[in-house]
Design an enzyme around this catalytic site. Sequence first.
Site, short mmCIF file in Angstrom:
data_model
loop_
_atom_site.label_atom_id
_atom_site.label_comp_id
_atom_site.label_asym_id
_atom_site.label_seq_id
_atom_site.Cartn_x
_atom_site.Cartn_y
_atom_site.Cartn_z
N ASP A 241 0.83 -1.21 0.00
CA ASP A 241 0.00 0.00 0.00
C ASP A 241 0.86 1.25 0.00
O ASP A 241 2.08 1.18 0.11
CB ASP A 241 -0.89 -0.01 1.25
CG ASP A 241 -0.08 0.01 2.52
OD1 ASP A 241 0.92 -0.74 2.61
OD2 ASP A 241 -0.41 0.78 3.45
N GLU A 244 3.32 1.52 2.62
CA GLU A 244 4.44 0.58 2.46
C GLU A 244 4.48 -0.51 3.51
O GLU A 244 5.55 -0.99 3.86
CB GLU A 244 5.78 1.35 2.47
CG GLU A 244 5.74 2.62 1.64
CD GLU A 244 7.08 3.29 1.50
OE1 GLU A 244 7.61 3.27 0.39
OE2 GLU A 244 7.60 3.82 2.51
#
Length: 532
Positions: A241, A244
């Site tokens: 995402d 991270e």
Amino acid sequence: MRITHLLLIAATVVSVHGLVLPFRVPQVTLNLGKWVTYSEDSPDDGYMNNPQFELWLETQKNRSFDLILENIGGISTSLDSNVAPGAVLASPSKSNPNYFYNWIRDSALTIRTLIYHMDDHWNEEATCLQLQEVIENYIELNFHLQRIPNRSGRFDSPDRAGLGEPKFMPDGSAFDSNWGRPQSDGPGLRVSTIANYVNVLERADRSFASEFLGNLTFVYEHIVRPDLEYVMANWENDAFDLWEEINAKHLFNSLTQLRALADGIKLAEKAGEDKEFVDALRTEFQNLKQWILHPSSGFTHLLLPYLVETPALVDQKQRSGLDAASLLAALHAHNIEYGNTGDIPFDVTDTTVLNTIGAMVADMKYRYPINHDRIRLRQNIGVGLGRYPEDVYDGYGTSEGNPWFISTASAAEVVFKWIFLTIDGKKDIEITPFNRDFLGLFTETSEESIAYGTDSFRRIVIAMFNYSDSFLDIIRSHIDDKSGAMLEQFNKYHGFMQGAEKLTWSFSSLYNCARWRLKASTMIDTVKQEAY
Ligand code: NOJ
Ligand code: NOJ
């Protein structure tokens, strides 16, 4: 539906109270609330037309713009010479934390701010020339980055795996350490950024200035098309995402990919692409859109009034699903100025988007002690917002999450855009069981439909404008007054800024928000004039 929501909030309140420290540290600046003129007796007041607030915002917007440029290779006067022209550093901080990298996401999003600025100053030749150079350096550098073998894979593999690499070294070489990879939002964000730029060039009647890039056909074929191929080949796969951290499906990734496909179709047609490829783009656009809207994606949930950023974590009962990423998705996947918005779900006018703000505020006003003073002022007031309730990243390592500038500014920008679209479209405001918790904060009327242009209409949009401003006022009270510098976060107990210094994305989100505020305030003026 409502009851579950209330229980969720109640559970949050109970669980966060244990975290409140027994002492309070003063805020960064002591002028908090000093010129908040809002009062119940004069609903037209507030921050609007408050000269000090307006001056602060104008100054901060300009400073933010300059501070973005200071973090970009080739134009910055302070960065090392080994930073490639067009490399956008997340922050100049080289340690604790080291953000001295060129992230594909941060750069695509923050370059957009320069594109908006160019659009707003299209008749200033010197500004346009300067910005064209910076933006085209960015595009040219990305042509090279796309082709660098990296730990996400290779450019020339059939699924274009190498394009999922999240960040590169400032000199344009690969980053070789462990990281949350691949991140699947980068290629799509880059497509939409380039599409915005092409739109602005057209509107300003300008062409690409860089000899290397030449023209749209080259840029499309060699930069945009591979990114579109990545999106088509990978949207069904799990990936990391924008924060991270989690390898799964995410609303931000999916929605910005959908936007990229929509932008891609237009660019492909302009560039004279083969019909077969354009058809393939159209098919994938429909497939991805259907999946996003289908209950099985989990981005909306029957029992939740707000958008769910990472459904897998809600299914596993690890998270509430609330996330500022959903606000960023609403903002960055819809670009009112450059078309297409109708085709993409979850624009700011979608109730679930406003409900996401409402639910984040409901959680974080208690979760972050720094917000406690605010909510005593009045009920419908913005508070400092973090990334997501369960966050534990403190900007240096893991302890407890804090409010972020990006999240707080994004909430305000969503509401400013909502105001703009509502007034611009001369829309009546419908109050439904699904949006009453949020919109009900701004109106005393019990009407179900607030007709455009009526007194109630004027009051509600002004109250919402003040609400957006109150988020900006929080930002004002935490940043460095002298330089306008913003870090990544501000501490939830004492309010001092922390995390990466001079975060490019913080400046960009403030700038974008201030820009939409101006558009919304022009609309409010229209409504006021019509009333007299
Ligand atoms: C660094 C990432 O950039 C940040 O988003 C994440 O929360 C932390 N690593 C987690 O350790
Ligand atoms: C951490 C954030 O979570 C991530 O979204 C961002 O890309 C990097 N920092 C760099 O700013």
